[in-house]
Write a protein that holds these residues in place. Structure first.
Motif, short mmCIF file in Angstrom:
data_model
loop_
_atom_site.label_atom_id
_atom_site.label_comp_id
_atom_site.label_asym_id
_atom_site.label_seq_id
_atom_site.Cartn_x
_atom_site.Cartn_y
_atom_site.Cartn_z
N GLY A 180 3.01 12.05 -0.02
CA GLY A 180 1.60 12.10 0.34
C GLY A 180 0.69 11.45 -0.68
O GLY A 180 -0.31 10.83 -0.33
N ALA A 181 1.03 11.59 -1.97
CA ALA A 181 0.15 11.07 -3.03
C ALA A 181 0.35 9.57 -3.27
O ALA A 181 -0.59 8.88 -3.69
CB ALA A 181 0.40 11.84 -4.33
N ASN A 186 0.81 -1.20 0.00
CA ASN A 186 0.00 0.00 0.00
C ASN A 186 0.85 1.26 0.00
O ASN A 186 0.48 2.28 0.56
CB ASN A 186 -0.95 0.00 1.22
N GLY A 187 1.99 1.19 -0.64
CA GLY A 187 2.80 2.38 -0.80
C GLY A 187 4.04 2.44 0.06
O GLY A 187 4.75 3.42 0.05
N LYS A 188 4.32 1.38 0.86
CA LYS A 188 5.53 1.36 1.64
C LYS A 188 6.72 1.18 0.71
O LYS A 188 6.57 0.74 -0.42
CB LYS A 188 5.48 0.25 2.68
N GLY A 214 -2.84 8.99 -16.34
CA GLY A 214 -3.95 9.84 -15.92
C GLY A 214 -4.17 9.80 -14.42
O GLY A 214 -4.36 10.84 -13.77
N LEU A 215 -4.13 8.60 -13.86
CA LEU A 215 -4.32 8.43 -12.42
C LEU A 215 -3.25 9.18 -11.64
O LEU A 215 -3.55 9.94 -10.70
CB LEU A 215 -4.28 6.94 -12.07
N ILE A 216 -1.99 8.99 -12.02
CA ILE A 216 -0.89 9.58 -11.26
C ILE A 216 -0.88 11.10 -11.39
O ILE A 216 -0.73 11.83 -10.40
CB ILE A 216 0.45 8.98 -11.71
N VAL A 217 -1.05 11.60 -12.61
CA VAL A 217 -1.04 13.06 -12.81
C VAL A 217 -2.17 13.72 -12.03
O VAL A 217 -1.97 14.76 -11.39
CB VAL A 217 -1.13 13.41 -14.31
N ASP A 218 -3.35 13.13 -12.05
CA ASP A 218 -4.48 13.72 -11.33
C ASP A 218 -4.20 13.79 -9.83
O ASP A 218 -4.48 14.80 -9.18
CB ASP A 218 -5.76 12.93 -11.59
N LYS A 219 -3.63 12.72 -9.27
CA LYS A 219 -3.33 12.71 -7.83
C LYS A 219 -2.24 13.73 -7.49
O LYS A 219 -2.32 14.45 -6.48
CB LYS A 219 -2.90 11.31 -7.38
N THR A 254 -2.54 2.13 -3.91
CA THR A 254 -3.77 1.39 -3.62
C THR A 254 -4.62 1.25 -4.87
O THR A 254 -5.14 0.17 -5.18
CB THR A 254 -4.58 2.10 -2.51
N GLU A 255 -4.75 2.32 -5.63
CA GLU A 255 -5.57 2.28 -6.85
C GLU A 255 -4.91 1.43 -7.93
O GLU A 255 -5.59 0.74 -8.69
CB GLU A 255 -5.85 3.69 -7.34
#
Length: 284
Positions: free
Chosen positions: A118-119, A3-5, A193-198, A125-126
């Motif tokens: 932070g992002a 989950n991002g670790k 798209g997902l990454i840029v939006d976040k 997760t997504e």
């Protein structure tokens, strides 16, 4: 499930490659270079001397830097030490009533915090939920995915001083059109798209307190902070033309004199796009 670790050594990595599949390169090197600014000048001077001791010179008289990949990598590391030196300067005082104003290191840190550290957990997760092969996506993002993103932001903001809502779409197009995108087949249009939006949401959140977003993105400070972040997060600026063209070179031309004359001279000797004549040489 991840989950991002990530491996915390990624944050202080100084090798010219990134293999942290857990954070997808989103935190590569950034904190390590920011930490340099918190140390005293002698600490950074020792770092500078370490890099300079590894430069290889020709036997000409006078000696010249050998045009090699190793020297190119060292010269960009010396540029990053210059940036850390510049960031270490005490914070300025606001123009009105001596009010506190975010220093350059606070600005870069704030952007890094909301746009990468932070992002990333939400992005991870997504990706785990939506991507067919999230592991491959994360592995390929370490191939200059994040520095491409920040360079895209810089270039989009430069040409879009008004109508900032169009900036994310411009950044997505630039990343998908990057010369490095062919080596990231799992980083699809949907992933970009997902990454840029976040990340764009994080940028908007980093309006530094009372400073309005519109004022922030029309201010050279925002572009400067994004360029510094691109240089710090890039695993290998010497091999990423967009970073030394759209981040390092503008920082070298910055009126605040971020890079030393010695560093700029070395970069001009080693990189064709730093020379007016564009006289290209191939590194050994």
């Amino acid at each position: 499930m991840d989950n991002g670790k990530h491996n915390p050594r990624c944050e202080t990595a100084q090798q010219h490659r990134c293999r942290c599949n857990e954070c997808g390169g989103s935190q590569h090197g950034v904190q390590g270079w920011l930490d340099q600014a918190s140390h005293d000048h002698q600490f950074r001077q020792r770092k500078r001397e370490h890099f300079e001791s590894r430069l290889i010179w020709t036997k000409h008289s006078p000696p010249r830097l050998e045009h090699s990949r190793g020297n190119q990598e060292i010269s960009t590391d010396l540029a990053r030490v210059d940036i850390a030196d510049w960031l270490a300067v005490p914070p300025p005082v606001g123009p009105e009533h001596g009010e506190p104003y975010p220093s350059p290191v606070q600005q870069v840190t704030a952007l890094a915090e909301v746009m990468t550290r932070g992002a990333w957990p939400e992005i991870a997760t997504e990706l785990n939920r939506a991507a067919a092969d999230a592991t491959s996506v994360k592995r390929e993002l370490t191939n200059h995915g994040w520095c491409d993103l920040f360079i895209g932001l810089v270039r989009a903001i430069e040409v879009t001083r008004h109508g900032f809502n169009s900036i994310p779409d411009k950044v997505k197009s630039m990343i998908l059109g990057s010369a490095l995108q062919a080596n990231r087949p799992h980083v699809t249009e949907a992933v970009v798209g997902l990454i840029v939006d976040k990340v764009w949401q994080g940028f908007q959140a980093a309006a530094f307190g009372a400073v309005p977003l519109l004022d922030l993105i029309s201010n050279e400070e925002a572009l400067r902070a994004l360029r510094i972040l691109a240089v710090f997060i890039c695993p290998a600026p010497a091999q990423h033309a967009a970073v030394h063209q759209h981040a390092l070179k503008p920082l070298g031309e910055d009126v605040t004199k971020i890079l030393t004359d010695q560093t700029k001279t070395r970069l001009a000797e080693l990189f064709a796009d730093w020379r007016p004549d564009g006289d290209a040489q191939q590194p050994k």
